[in-house]
Motif scaffolding. Structure first.
Motif, PDB file in Angstrom:
ATOM      1  N   ALA A 117      70.693  51.498  72.835  1.00 23.66           N
ATOM      2  CA  ALA A 117      71.576  51.943  71.752  1.00 23.66           C
ATOM      3  C   ALA A 117      72.752  52.779  72.255  1.00 23.66           C
ATOM      4  CB  ALA A 117      70.765  52.716  70.710  1.00 23.66           C
ATOM      5  N   CYS A 132      59.734  47.287  71.471  1.00 19.27           N
ATOM      6  CA  CYS A 132      61.019  47.066  70.789  1.00 19.27           C
ATOM      7  C   CYS A 132      61.749  48.382  70.544  1.00 19.27           C
ATOM      8  CB  CYS A 132      60.786  46.333  69.468  1.00 19.27           C
ATOM      9  SG  CYS A 132      60.211  44.629  69.641  1.00 19.27           S
ATOM     10  N   TRP A 165      65.289  49.513  72.253  1.00 19.78           N
ATOM     11  CA  TRP A 165      66.403  49.893  71.388  1.00 19.78           C
ATOM     12  C   TRP A 165      66.916  51.292  71.734  1.00 19.78           C
ATOM     13  CZ3 TRP A 165      70.324  48.860  68.524  1.00 19.78           C
ATOM     14  CH2 TRP A 165      70.835  49.829  67.666  1.00 19.78           C
TER      15      TRP A 165
END
Length: 401
Positions: free
Chosen positions: A386, A378, A382
């Motif tokens: 991002a 995760c 991200w």
């Protein structure tokens, strides 16, 4: 004048680092790089103390039975001893964290305290380790509860550090300066990473899936394969373009965490063939324990000097008299590492029956590793998505001309 004197003193300091022996640097507190190894040795000594108390403490500390009132009785005495050794180590490094955090320049009092005063600090470490065995048992139990959280913080910091290193390596290899010279090396490294991942998954199916009834192990291994495919697909998306290398290296880390999780399952589980084959206290079990202990110390050491991964927002140009690494962050990592090694030695469960020469064993340990694996995926996803999300948001916020 002051600037000239400062540069002269720094030149003299660095000439000492190059010319003097390690003993002279140790005595004169002139080398913060060497100080890291002394702190690591002290941390290793605390690890060995915790292990010795856990496995052999009943003979050496018979009076400890009066200090513990845990539910497991004798089986819990080892866990109580580990927490006490961990608490002494934690107290030392948290004191060092408080006294060195914010240190930014060399040749200052706090810099000398970090790199020197070893007789005082070693004495402090010994005293705190001794006092920890005199602390009332309820306080130890409170510390044990806090240690679960502290160990989780350590795992999170270590995870960010590993992903930061993988990202840095990928950016370095694909930079304009190194793209041509590193092209073949990147292909070989990424290909090797994926080959090892696939071979590792196949071996886990062979070793840890005795039959179709081993549903939990089948789920762990199969889901790891799915996560590997997910990271690869996202990394190679045209808008992401994170390259094969990052997803391959992250795949290695994820497969390793899955293997550690299954290895942590209780040895009596019939699905764990490798655990059953090495359940005795043979030389392989002892070697595995020693390697795991040293790996834990090395992981703490390498994470502690990687404070830059949490300072990316700073754009100050470094100067010659800046400290080479964040002292406060370094000691904070070792403080949380003290909690982490306690959790490994007791299987993340203070009421867990502990066997000699085992580390990070039990269902709680297995699930901690699995959750850490999923969290790693995760965080990685991200970190690669991002920047794209931020750029798209900035594009939509810009007024139309």
């Amino acid at each position: 004048m002051e600037g000239g004197e400062g540069s002269i003193s720094n030149e003299g300091r660095f000439s000492v680092l190059k010319d003097d022996s390690w003993f002279s640097q140790f005595r004169n507190a002139s080398n913060p790089w060497m100080a890291r190894y002394v702190y690591a040795l002290m941390f290793l000594a605390s690890n060995l103390l915790a292990w010795a108390v856990r496995d052999y403490g009943r003979k050496a500390f018979r009076d400890m039975e009066n200090l513990t009132n845990c539910k497991g009785g004798h089986a819990c005495l080892g866990a109580d001893g580990v927490l006490r050794a961990s608490m002494g180590c934690f107290a030392f490094y948290i004191i060092m964290f408080i006294s060195t955090t914010g240190t930014s320049k060399l040749n200052k009092c706090r810099d000398s305290w970090h790199s020197g005063w070893w007789s005082v600090k070693i004495g402090l470490w010994v005293i705190l380790s001794f006092i920890s065995f005199l602390v009332p048992s309820p306080i130890v139990h409170i510390y044990g509860g806090i240690a679960h959280f502290g160990a989780g913080v350590f795992l999170l910091v270590q995870l960010v550090s590993i992903i930061n290193f993988i990202t840095w390596l990928n950016d370095c290899c694909h930079s304009d300066k190194n793209a041509k010279s590193c092209h073949i090396h990147v292909i070989l490294l990424a290909t090797s990473a994926y080959v090892i991942c696939i071979v590792g998954i196949i071996l886990m199916y062979i070793w840890y899936v005795a039959d179709s009834s081993c549903l939990l192990n089948i789920f762990f291994i199969s889901w790891t394969l799915v996560l590997l495919q997910l990271m690869t697909s996202i990394s190679l998306h045209p808008k992401v373009n994170a390259h094969f290398l990052t997803s391959g290296l992250m795949g290695l880390y994820v497969v390793f965490l899955c293997w550690c999780a299954i290895r942590s399952e209780p040895a009596e589980q019939r699905c764990n063939r490798k655990a059953e084959a090495s359940s005795g206290k043979d030389w392989l079990t002892i070697i595995s324990f020693v390697v795991a202990l040293l790996t834990m110390v090395i992981a703490t050491f390498s994470t502690g000097i990687d404070s830059q991964c949490f300072q990316s927002w700073k754009k100050d140009v470094p100067t010659e008299d800046d400290v080479p690494y964040g002292y406060g962050f370094f000691h904070f990592v070792f403080a949380t590492g003290a909690m982490y090694f306690a959790m490994l030695l007791i299987g993340w469960n203070t009421h867990h029956t502990i066997k000699k020469w085992t580390i990070d064993e039990g269902w709680t340990s297995a699930w901690v590793r699995i959750v850490n694996e999923w969290l790693a995926v995760c965080v990685y996803i991200w970190m690669v998505l991002a920047p794209i999300m931020l750029r798209s948001r900035q594009a939509t916020d810009e007024p139309a001309i």
